[in-house]
Motif scaffolding. Sequence first.
Motif, PDB file in Angstrom:
ATOM      1  N   GLU A  29     -12.085 -10.705   8.024  1.00 44.37           N
ATOM      2  CA  GLU A  29     -13.202 -10.552   7.094  1.00 44.37           C
ATOM      3  C   GLU A  29     -14.438 -11.267   7.653  1.00 44.37           C
ATOM      4  O   GLU A  29     -14.324 -12.377   8.184  1.00 44.37           O
ATOM      5  N   GLU A  70      -6.129  -4.543  13.063  1.00 44.46           N
ATOM      6  CA  GLU A  70      -6.296  -5.931  12.643  1.00 44.46           C
ATOM      7  C   GLU A  70      -7.789  -6.297  12.635  1.00 44.46           C
ATOM      8  O   GLU A  70      -8.482  -6.095  13.620  1.00 44.46           O
ATOM      9  N   LYS A 122      -4.556 -12.225   2.152  1.00 46.13           N
ATOM     10  CA  LYS A 122      -5.352 -13.129   1.329  1.00 46.13           C
ATOM     11  C   LYS A 122      -4.751 -14.526   1.343  1.00 46.13           C
ATOM     12  O   LYS A 122      -3.548 -14.710   1.517  1.00 46.13           O
ATOM     13  N   ASP A 133      -3.149  -2.684   9.498  1.00 45.52           N
ATOM     14  CA  ASP A 133      -2.450  -1.446   9.195  1.00 45.52           C
ATOM     15  C   ASP A 133      -1.079  -1.447   9.861  1.00 45.52           C
ATOM     16  O   ASP A 133      -0.924  -1.960  10.981  1.00 45.52           O
ATOM     17  N   GLY A 141      -2.092   0.300   4.638  1.00 43.00           N
ATOM     18  CA  GLY A 141      -3.130  -0.704   4.823  1.00 43.00           C
ATOM     19  C   GLY A 141      -2.815  -1.953   4.027  1.00 43.00           C
ATOM     20  O   GLY A 141      -2.529  -1.881   2.832  1.00 43.00           O
ATOM     21  N   HIS A 142      -2.848  -3.110   4.667  1.00 51.81           N
ATOM     22  CA  HIS A 142      -2.491  -4.367   4.014  1.00 51.81           C
ATOM     23  C   HIS A 142      -3.669  -5.338   4.027  1.00 51.81           C
ATOM     24  O   HIS A 142      -4.271  -5.580   5.082  1.00 51.81           O
ATOM     25  N   ARG A 143      -3.963  -5.892   2.874  1.00 48.02           N
ATOM     26  CA  ARG A 143      -4.968  -6.953   2.780  1.00 48.02           C
ATOM     27  C   ARG A 143      -4.266  -8.304   2.853  1.00 48.02           C
ATOM     28  O   ARG A 143      -3.272  -8.524   2.167  1.00 48.02           O
ATOM     29  N   ASP A 154       0.849  -1.184   0.000  1.00 48.00           N
ATOM     30  CA  ASP A 154       0.000   0.000   0.000  1.00 48.00           C
ATOM     31  C   ASP A 154       0.887   1.237   0.000  1.00 48.00           C
ATOM     32  O   ASP A 154       2.101   1.159   0.212  1.00 48.00           O
ATOM     33  N   SER A 183      -7.409  -7.869   7.291  1.00 46.52           N
ATOM     34  CA  SER A 183      -6.681  -6.652   6.943  1.00 46.52           C
ATOM     35  C   SER A 183      -5.955  -6.138   8.176  1.00 46.52           C
ATOM     36  O   SER A 183      -6.364  -6.397   9.313  1.00 46.52           O
ATOM     37  N   LYS A 190      -9.683 -12.957   0.383  1.00 48.84           N
ATOM     38  CA  LYS A 190      -9.260 -12.107   1.492  1.00 48.84           C
ATOM     39  C   LYS A 190      -9.794 -12.652   2.815  1.00 48.84           C
ATOM     40  O   LYS A 190     -10.967 -12.999   2.933  1.00 48.84           O
TER      41      LYS A 190
END
Length: 218
Positions: free
Chosen positions: A143, A140, A95, A105, A91-93, A64, A103, A100
């Motif tokens: 999903e 943190e 997967k 940060d 911000g990191h997704r 990001d 997430s 996904k």
Amino acid sequence: MMRFSHLTLAMLATLAAAPAAFAQDTGTTESASGKRFAVVGGYALSEPTSNPSIAGTRTHVDGDGAATLSASWYITDNIAVEAWGAADKFGHRVKTANGKVASVDSQPYAVSGQYHFFSADNILRPFVGLGYFEANTDGEQAEPTGALAGQHIGVETAKGAMATAGVDVNINPTWFARADVRYLQDTTGQPNVAVDGVNVGKAELNPVVLGVGIGARF
């Protein structure tokens, strides 16, 4: 990788334009030599170089972009101490092969020593540095429909060594453009990842951070 390509193009455009701007200001008798402080505002992309396993499942963590700030004290024209950090969070997704799952940060900051080559008034001034970083982690979130749905996720702070390489392009004795790359290597055994309070893996990201910025010295 597309974001990295776009930022690389921006870096090249900045470096190409700066010498022309400097050439228009060569009539000044002011010098950059002896100016002991510099600040740089910029933008950077952080791309993890490692993808951790969580509960035995290999993940992929997206990169990001975020704004960055740095302040440097020049002990001499060539030796500086820099405080650098992200002004906003990356911000990191997270997967897996099934999509996904979470997430998170991160917001790194660092202190490093740097060596700047050539004289202070040279148009191109490459530099290298080595220092220490910490990357605060928060936000943190699992999903709601993923494999971690309904579970609480925690990631410890990453800490370790940071290596820097870059180049400053003098526009005039006060202003300069900067392009740099930083490698953040966790050297503390990698931060733990916990799900509902149970350690399930290590957050080994070791990102490369590619940035551009505009600075002023005084």
